[in-house]
Design an enzyme around this catalytic site. Structure first.
Site, short mmCIF file in Angstrom:
data_model
loop_
_atom_site.label_atom_id
_atom_site.label_comp_id
_atom_site.label_asym_id
_atom_site.label_seq_id
_atom_site.Cartn_x
_atom_site.Cartn_y
_atom_site.Cartn_z
N LYS A 282 -34.04 -20.61 33.24
CA LYS A 282 -33.37 -21.66 32.48
C LYS A 282 -34.27 -22.13 31.33
O LYS A 282 -35.48 -22.02 31.42
CB LYS A 282 -33.10 -22.86 33.40
CG LYS A 282 -32.02 -22.65 34.45
CD LYS A 282 -31.82 -23.91 35.28
CE LYS A 282 -30.80 -23.68 36.38
NZ LYS A 282 -29.43 -23.49 35.86
N ARG A 356 -24.08 -19.33 44.93
CA ARG A 356 -23.04 -18.54 45.61
C ARG A 356 -23.66 -17.47 46.50
O ARG A 356 -23.05 -17.05 47.48
CB ARG A 356 -22.09 -17.95 44.56
CG ARG A 356 -22.78 -17.03 43.58
CD ARG A 356 -21.97 -16.81 42.31
NE ARG A 356 -22.07 -17.92 41.37
CZ ARG A 356 -21.47 -17.95 40.19
NH1 ARG A 356 -20.72 -16.94 39.80
NH2 ARG A 356 -21.62 -18.99 39.39
#
Ligand code: BES
Ligand code: MN
Ligand code: ZN
Length: 502
Positions: A282, A356
């Site tokens: 990020k 996920r």
């Protein structure tokens, strides 16, 4: 702030400030006749001249200093007819939180809430009491664990509910205790979500869960890296591959006597104690916020604190999929293919879509090991959900219309708003992979739904499943209405309601 009760009627009430709620079209004398018996000075308090009962308005009334009730904080509610049930409770929560904070600023030591004045709202009295107590406590919450000095302004010592009856009546007392329990559960989650990643590793989460289980005589089981790998949770293991802090799959079980063999409600939380993005790293700005990427697991922890306190007569199992997502020589690379516990293969095209990956294996594990009646997962899953719904609203993905409505309704009542987003198979097209069965991420467009549809690939049981994306409201830097300090703890109260109401 401690919760107390004062019975015996107006003559026996005493506190440094009473909190009262007033709408635009009400008079204090009409709304709180018993309070005016106790403190007749309120009917001539000069401060009332400039109080109009508008939404968000707050007035301060002062009586003779020696009087047992010498101060009042008057909270405006606007026009009562204009508010729905849920809106009434929201205004009351905001007012109670703001009043408690104002009293702290003023140095007011003890607070009181006259209960006889609470029957006139478009909400039942017990729920009103529960929300006021909960909001006052949550409003006072501060993130102070890492400050070296205690704050100069101390919290009020107690909040007392004032009753006209000779003894404290059962139902309002229980409602107030429920509000206190909900607040403690949310605060537990908030404190966890605000703890920096160097002080809260997956093993620290496990230790928190063990402590909670000991407090409430629950079962706690913790799977470590070797277990996660040897059981075949290739997706979960891939997220933790680059981290020196080993992952944990934490299991809490609340199975009160007589309910041990019930088909359980299973709640699964995303517990990424730090999300750097991994090799798909990020940007620096705001990355620190990702210490809060375990808000889903924190919500599960809060739920179990409440189940223990409330002795909820139902079997509930909580799974917290905890890992750190870090770049490293051993980290998972974009393009790596992993085999999930389900046997399905996934091409990890973006290591930042890690939530996920831990959740899919935890979901498979839950369905294989138990026979759940219902599964709800909670996760700070996608930035796309924040873009769609904003900072205050969570995404609700559920194809069972009844369960979806229940979650939405509970959320509205406790002030945790959810809005439905689609789980259609068309979003699965976005996850096409040349190499594996499917990819872990697709294009930016439709990102909240494609993440949900990824999880859906792992749902095989015939009960109902809901996925809650709390990336917006569940994040530590968001300001939430009844909590001036910001924080999270989102979804805790909805989960409690879901567990308590079969
Ligand atoms: N933890 C983030 C989601 C998130 C973003 C939560 C902003 C709170 C605020 C999640 O793991 C993530 O990085 N998601 C990616 C998915 C993408 C790579 C497909 C995202 O939302 O950008
Ligand atoms: Mn991520
Ligand atoms: Zn994440």
């Amino acid at each position: 702030m401690e919760l107390r009760f004062q019975a015996g009627g107006p003559e026996s009430w005493s506190a440094d400030a009473v909190i009262v709620f007033l709408s635009e079209d009400e008079k204090l004398e009409k709304a709180y006749p018993e309070l005016l018996d106790a403190a007749p000075w309120m009917s001539i308090a000069p401060g009332m001249r400039d109080f109009h009962g508008k939404k968000g308005e707050m007035g301060l009334l002062y009586g003779p200093p020696a009087h047992p009730l010498s101060r009042a904080v008057v909270v405006g509610l606007g026009k009562l007819d204009a508010l729905t049930y849920a809106e009434t409770l929201e205004e009351i929560r905001k007012g109670a939180g703001a009043a408690a904070v104002r009293c702290r600023e003023l140095g007011v030591d003890t607070l009181a809430l006259p209960v006889s004045g609470l029957a006139r709202f478009n909400a039942d009295v017990e729920r009103t009491i529960e929300e006021i107590v909960c909001a006052a406590m949550l409003g006072l919450w501060r993130n102070k664990a890492f400050k070296s000095k205690e704050p100069e302004d101390a919290d009020p010592r107690w909040l007392a509910l004032l009753f006209c009856d000779a003894n404290v009546p059962d139902f309002p007392r229980l409602a107030a205790r429920r509000g206190e329990t909900h607040a403690e559960a949310v605060i537990l989650a908030r404190n966890l979500a605000n703890t920096p990643a160097n002080s809260l590793t997956p093993e620290d989460m496990a230790e928190e869960a063990r402590k909670l289980a000991r407090r409430h005589d629950m079962n706690c089981e913790v799977l470590e890296r070797e277990d996660i790998v040897s059981l075949g949770m290739g997706a979960f293991a891939a997220v933790a591959a680059g981290s020196a802090n080993d992952p944990r799959l934490i299991i809490l079980e609340h199975a009160p006597a007589g309910h041990a063999d019930e088909a359980p409600l299973i709640v699964v939380g995303k517990g990424i104690t730090f999300d750097s993005g991994g090799i798909s790293i990020k940007p620096a700005a705001g990355m620190w916020e990702m210490k809060g990427d375990m808000g889903g697991a924190a919500a599960v922890m809060g739920l179990f604190e409440a189940l223990g306190q409330l002795e909820t007569p139902r079997r509930v199992i909580g799974l917290m999929a905890c890992a750190e997502n870090m770049p490293d020589a051993r980290a998972t690379r974009p393009g790596d293919v992993v085999k999930t516990l389900s046997g399905k293969t996934v091409e990890i095209v973006n290591t930042d879509a890690e939530g996920r990956l831990v959740l899919c294996d935890a979901l498979t594990y839950a369905q294989r090991r138990w026979n759940p009646s219902m599964i709800v997962d909670v996760a700070t899953l996608t930035g796309a959900c924040v873009v769609a719904l904003g900072d205050d609203v969570a995404g609700l993905f559920c194809q069972d219309a009844t369960l979806a409505q229940r979650i939405k309704d509970f959320g509205d009542i406790v002030g945790e708003p959810y809005w439905p987003l689609p789980l259609w198979d068309r979003y699965f097209e976005l996850l096409k992979s040349e190499t594996a069965d499917f990819a872990n991420a697709g294009a930016r467009a439709g990102g909240a739904s494609s993440a949900a549809v990824f999880l859906k690939q792992f749902i095989t049981f015939d009960g109902s499943w809901a996925h809650l994306d709390i990336a917006g409201p569940g994040f530590v830097t968001r300001k939430i209405p009844n909590c001036p300090a910001g924080g999270t703890g989102f979804a805790v109260r909805t989960l409690i309601e879901l567990a308590e109401n079969k």
